[in-house]
Design a protein around this motif. Structure first.
Motif, PDB file in Angstrom:
ATOM      1  N   ALA A 208       0.824  -1.209   0.000  1.00  0.00           N
ATOM      2  CA  ALA A 208       0.000   0.000   0.000  1.00  0.00           C
ATOM      3  C   ALA A 208       0.858   1.259   0.000  1.00  0.00           C
ATOM      4  CB  ALA A 208      -0.930   0.001   1.214  1.00  0.00           C
ATOM      5  N   LEU A 209       2.037   1.189   0.617  1.00  0.00           N
ATOM      6  CA  LEU A 209       2.913   2.363   0.653  1.00  0.00           C
ATOM      7  C   LEU A 209       3.819   2.427  -0.573  1.00  0.00           C
ATOM      8  CD1 LEU A 209       4.008   2.317   4.406  1.00  0.00           C
ATOM      9  CD2 LEU A 209       2.537   4.004   3.289  1.00  0.00           C
ATOM     10  N   ALA A 210       4.374   1.274  -0.929  1.00  0.00           N
ATOM     11  CA  ALA A 210       5.416   1.278  -1.967  1.00  0.00           C
ATOM     12  C   ALA A 210       4.848   1.508  -3.363  1.00  0.00           C
ATOM     13  CB  ALA A 210       6.201  -0.038  -1.914  1.00  0.00           C
ATOM     14  N   VAL A 211       3.724   0.852  -3.681  1.00  0.00           N
ATOM     15  CA  VAL A 211       3.226   0.927  -5.064  1.00  0.00           C
ATOM     16  C   VAL A 211       2.876   2.368  -5.470  1.00  0.00           C
ATOM     17  CG1 VAL A 211       1.383   0.197  -6.626  1.00  0.00           C
ATOM     18  CG2 VAL A 211       2.551  -1.482  -5.198  1.00  0.00           C
ATOM     19  N   PRO A 212       2.050   3.095  -4.672  1.00  0.00           N
ATOM     20  CA  PRO A 212       1.757   4.482  -5.083  1.00  0.00           C
ATOM     21  C   PRO A 212       3.019   5.341  -5.142  1.00  0.00           C
ATOM     22  CG  PRO A 212       0.313   3.776  -3.308  1.00  0.00           C
ATOM     23  CD  PRO A 212       1.345   2.718  -3.455  1.00  0.00           C
TER      24      PRO A 212
ATOM     25  N   LEU B 299      10.018  -0.646   8.215  1.00  0.00           N
ATOM     26  CA  LEU B 299       9.092  -0.761   7.088  1.00  0.00           C
ATOM     27  C   LEU B 299       9.311   0.411   6.121  1.00  0.00           C
ATOM     28  CD1 LEU B 299       6.646  -2.231   5.811  1.00  0.00           C
ATOM     29  CD2 LEU B 299       5.182  -0.669   7.079  1.00  0.00           C
ATOM     30  N   LEU B 300       9.394   1.619   6.691  1.00  0.00           N
ATOM     31  CA  LEU B 300       9.595   2.800   5.848  1.00  0.00           C
ATOM     32  C   LEU B 300      10.942   2.746   5.135  1.00  0.00           C
ATOM     33  CD1 LEU B 300       8.063   5.652   8.030  1.00  0.00           C
ATOM     34  CD2 LEU B 300       7.092   4.511   6.031  1.00  0.00           C
ATOM     35  N   LEU B 301      11.930   2.167   5.811  1.00  0.00           N
ATOM     36  CA  LEU B 301      13.250   2.058   5.188  1.00  0.00           C
ATOM     37  C   LEU B 301      13.176   1.194   3.924  1.00  0.00           C
ATOM     38  CD1 LEU B 301      16.302   2.524   5.183  1.00  0.00           C
ATOM     39  CD2 LEU B 301      16.536   0.483   6.618  1.00  0.00           C
ATOM     40  N   VAL B 302      12.502   0.045   4.026  1.00  0.00           N
ATOM     41  CA  VAL B 302      12.386  -0.824   2.847  1.00  0.00           C
ATOM     42  C   VAL B 302      11.548  -0.132   1.763  1.00  0.00           C
ATOM     43  CG1 VAL B 302      11.703  -3.088   1.988  1.00  0.00           C
ATOM     44  CG2 VAL B 302      12.633  -2.866   4.288  1.00  0.00           C
ATOM     45  N   VAL B 303      10.505   0.582   2.188  1.00  0.00           N
ATOM     46  CA  VAL B 303       9.692   1.327   1.212  1.00  0.00           C
ATOM     47  C   VAL B 303      10.570   2.356   0.505  1.00  0.00           C
ATOM     48  CG1 VAL B 303       7.816   2.985   0.932  1.00  0.00           C
ATOM     49  CG2 VAL B 303       7.490   0.973   2.373  1.00  0.00           C
TER      50      VAL B 303
ATOM     51  N   SER C 262       7.136  -4.840  -6.768  1.00  0.00           N
ATOM     52  CA  SER C 262       7.689  -4.212  -5.566  1.00  0.00           C
ATOM     53  C   SER C 262       7.952  -5.271  -4.495  1.00  0.00           C
ATOM     54  CB  SER C 262       6.741  -3.131  -5.042  1.00  0.00           C
ATOM     55  OG  SER C 262       5.499  -3.704  -4.714  1.00  0.00           O
ATOM     56  N   LEU C 263       7.077  -6.299  -4.446  1.00  0.00           N
ATOM     57  CA  LEU C 263       7.296  -7.382  -3.481  1.00  0.00           C
ATOM     58  C   LEU C 263       8.570  -8.151  -3.821  1.00  0.00           C
ATOM     59  CD1 LEU C 263       3.900  -9.051  -2.620  1.00  0.00           C
ATOM     60  CD2 LEU C 263       5.544  -7.959  -1.088  1.00  0.00           C
TER      61      LEU C 263
END
Lengths: 354, 292
Positions: free
Chosen positions: B77-81, B156-160, B223-224
């Motif tokens: 939900a965070l990475a794709v957009p 999580l934000l770091l990987v995003v 992204s995954l």
């Protein structure tokens, strides 16, 4: 209304416009005619502000807009490709500029309807461009340009994407539109027939230089130089080098043209002589006539009532419009006479009319 | 002697054969085996034992799976957009031809061709709380130093954030589509007095929307795929399983715990989940297109 003063435009080492000066009156329809690469589209782009002039000034309604952004120039443009937005309806396309300028919705709708009605598009307002014919698309582009009520309407070959019969109708449409709205229009085209039939005045451009501006008849009858003579007209003016001899103009081989009075030419002076295909009388009896000669029919072209003969004499090929009931076949020999009134003279070196 | 040309269907089949063979052995067959293994217990040493739907039932009670599922959804939900918006923004910034832009375009694409491992190690160095340049710079200018490696949200934000740099493919596609848009539309917008914002909303975005939608659908899987290496090497799936996304969970169960059957079952679930998200996106997009 629109004035260009010594406008220069360079692309790298290429001079697209070389000191162009031109004035278009309020409510006038001026056509700009030239071959591809003559700089005619550059004129429009400089007026619209899509390109900046390297030197000179552009004035619209007395206001210097040389360095003004396109949006502040009070112009509208119609592109060759129509530049319609495929994802918007006809209504949204026509109202695009009004929406961009934040015109209130009610006023916008009123002006969209008005422009659509003028162009007979009122019943298509909900459609998308892909559901329109070529002619309808072209009218949407015109309506969009009109809806903003610009001081100057710029049209860049707006009809060249239409097929021939449609083009005739669209030409009449633009003429009517101009008459009804009184818009000032600059209309660029490479099609000399279109330029002559549509323009109140025609500006002929070549290699960034303005060759001639004048009413269509003037440009056709009295070209200011050999370029205009060789570009305007279908087929264009016949041009050949000739020499004054014994009171007539002698061209290559047997070609002989009458010498216009007061030409200022002295005997044995070389000159570039031209005559329109309809300026030649053919076929005629040449025996004894001073300015008549025989030529061989090279090709015969027919297009309905229009007939054209291509003749050859002295290794030179030229076109004539024969008398209505005349018949000939390739290989025949016919007599040709060109009267003094039909002959135009140009300087051999510069090509300028004399 | 005249060579006889094979008839068209035969020729087509012959030419497609190598691709079809590869597709079968590398994709269809493993997928089929995975689906079969998902219904077994298998540890690589003894023969697989049929277990029915036990593996799927186990997932419900598995705290690792129950953590991985929301973590994966949060990441997507965070990475794709972010990735699609980033690709679009950079494409719009850099689509013009100039020397500077062409260097910058290469720079955007570069992280995509650098091996994932190298990127992972680089980031590990960048955010290291003891000697990493990022905390050092932030600290020096008086900004708070986020706990990138020690908090769940930070990891999580770091990987995003890492995933937001590997957008070369989406960028190239967005760039190509932007360049296909006729320049005259933009010239017309300029003459008609459209602001950059109006032009973007009314022109660029709608015209690029179909492409961006497809990029977004594709990016769920992409992204995954990208997140696997950073999750394994940078955050180690933690802290507290915050970055144990489904692919990492599959890897751990298969190669660290030797539970191949269970790993296969999670793979099937991941596959179904990705398909579900993509299908939902497509449906929303189709509905959206009618109302544009």
């Amino acid at each position: 209304m629109l004035v260009l003063e010594d406008v220069e435009k360079r692309y790298g080492s290429l001079r697209a416009l070389a000191g162009l000066s031109l004035a278009v009156g309020a409510g006038e329809l001026l056509t700009v005619l030239g071959p591809s690469g003559s700089g005619k589209s550059t004129v429009l782009r400089v007026v619209a502000g899509l390109e900046q002039a390297d030197a000179g000034r552009v004035l619209i309604g007395g206001r210097d807009v040389t360095r003004t952004a396109p949006a502040q120039r009070d112009v509208a443009m119609v592109f060759q490709s129509f530049a319609l937005f495929a994802h918007l309806t006809v209504r949204e396309n026509i109202g695009f500029g009004l929406a961009a300028r934040r015109t209130p919705a009610a006023e916008r709708e009123r002006r969209v309807r008005e422009a659509a009605e003028v162009l007979g598009l009122a019943w298509l307002l909900h459609r998308r461009p892909h559901a329109l014919s070529g002619g309808e698309r072209q009218r949407v582009a015109l309506a969009r340009a009109l809806a903003g009520r610009p001081a100057v309407l710029l049209m860049d070959e707006p009809l060249s994407n239409l097929d021939a019969p449609l083009r005739e109708r669209a030409r009449a449409e633009i003429r009517r539109l101009h008459r009804e709205t009184g818009a000032t229009v600059v209309y660029v085209t490479h099609d000399q027939a279109e330029a002559l039939s549509l323009g109140e005045r025609v500006a002929v451009l070549d290699e960034g230089i303005l060759r001639q501006v004048g009413e269509p008849d003037e440009v056709y009858e009295r070209p200011s130089d050999s370029f205009v003579a060789g570009f305007v007209g279908s087929p264009p003016m016949n041009l050949l080098t000739a020499r004054v001899d014994d009171g007539v103009l002698r061209g290559p081989g047997p070609i002989t043209l009458a010498l216009p009075a007061n030409s200022g030419l002295v005997p044995h002076e070389d000159v570039l002589a031209g005559f329109r295909p309809e300026g030649a009388r053919c076929p005629v009896a040449v025996d004894g006539a001073r300015a008549g000669f025989s030529a061989q029919v090279d090709a015969v072209e027919r297009a309905g009532h229009e007939r054209l003969w291509y003749l050859a004499a002295g290794g030179h090929r030229f076109a004539v419009r024969p008398a209505p009931d005349a018949r000939a076949a390739p290989g025949d020999t016919v007599g040709v006479a060109v009267d003094a009134a039909a002959v135009r003279l140009f300087e051999p070196a510069s090509g300028r009319a004399r | 002697m005249k060579l006889r040309r094979p008839s068209e269907p035969v020729a087509a089949r012959l030419m497609l054969a190598p691709y079809a063979l590869g597709l079968m052995t590398l994709l269809v067959l493993p997928a089929a085996v995975t689906f079969a293994l998902a219904l077994t217990d298998y540890d690589l040493f003894s023969a697989p034992v049929f277990a029915g739907l036990d593996n799927f039932a186990d997932m419900l009670d598995d705290p690792a799976f129950r953590a991985a599922l929301p973590a994966t959804l949060a990441f997507v939900a965070l990475a794709v957009p972010l990735r699609v918006a980033g690709a679009l923004a950079l494409a719009l910034l850099l689509h013009r031809s100039s020397r500077a832009a062409s260097v910058q375009r290469s720079a955007v694409f570069l992280p995509t061709v650098v091996p994932d491992i190298a990127i992972a190690l680089l980031w590990l160095f960048l955010v290291n709380p003891l000697y990493g340049p990022l905390p050092a710079v932030l600290g020096a200018v008086g900004l708070p130093v986020p706990d990138m490696l020690t908090t769940s949200a930070g990891a999580l934000l770091l990987v995003v954030a890492m995933s937001a740099f590997a957008i070369g493919e989406g960028f190239v596609i967005a760039l190509a589509v932007r360049r296909e848009l006729p320049e005259e539309l933009y010239e017309l917008a300029r003459v008609e007095g459209a602001t950059p914002g109006f032009t973007f909303r009314r022109l660029t975005l709608p015209l690029m929307a179909p492409t961006l939608s497809l990029l977004a659908v594709r990016d769920v899987a992409l992204s995954l795929q990208f997140a696997f290496v950073p999750a394994l090497l940078v955050t180690g799936g933690g802290p507290d399983r915050a970055t144990t996304f489904l692919p990492l969970l599959i890897y751990r169960n298969a190669f660290e715990n030797g539970r191949y059957g269970y790993a296969a079952a999670i793979t099937v679930v991941t596959f179904a989940l990705t398909a579900l998200i993509a299908a939902t996106q497509l449906r929303l997009l189709r509905r959206g297109r009618l109302s544009v």
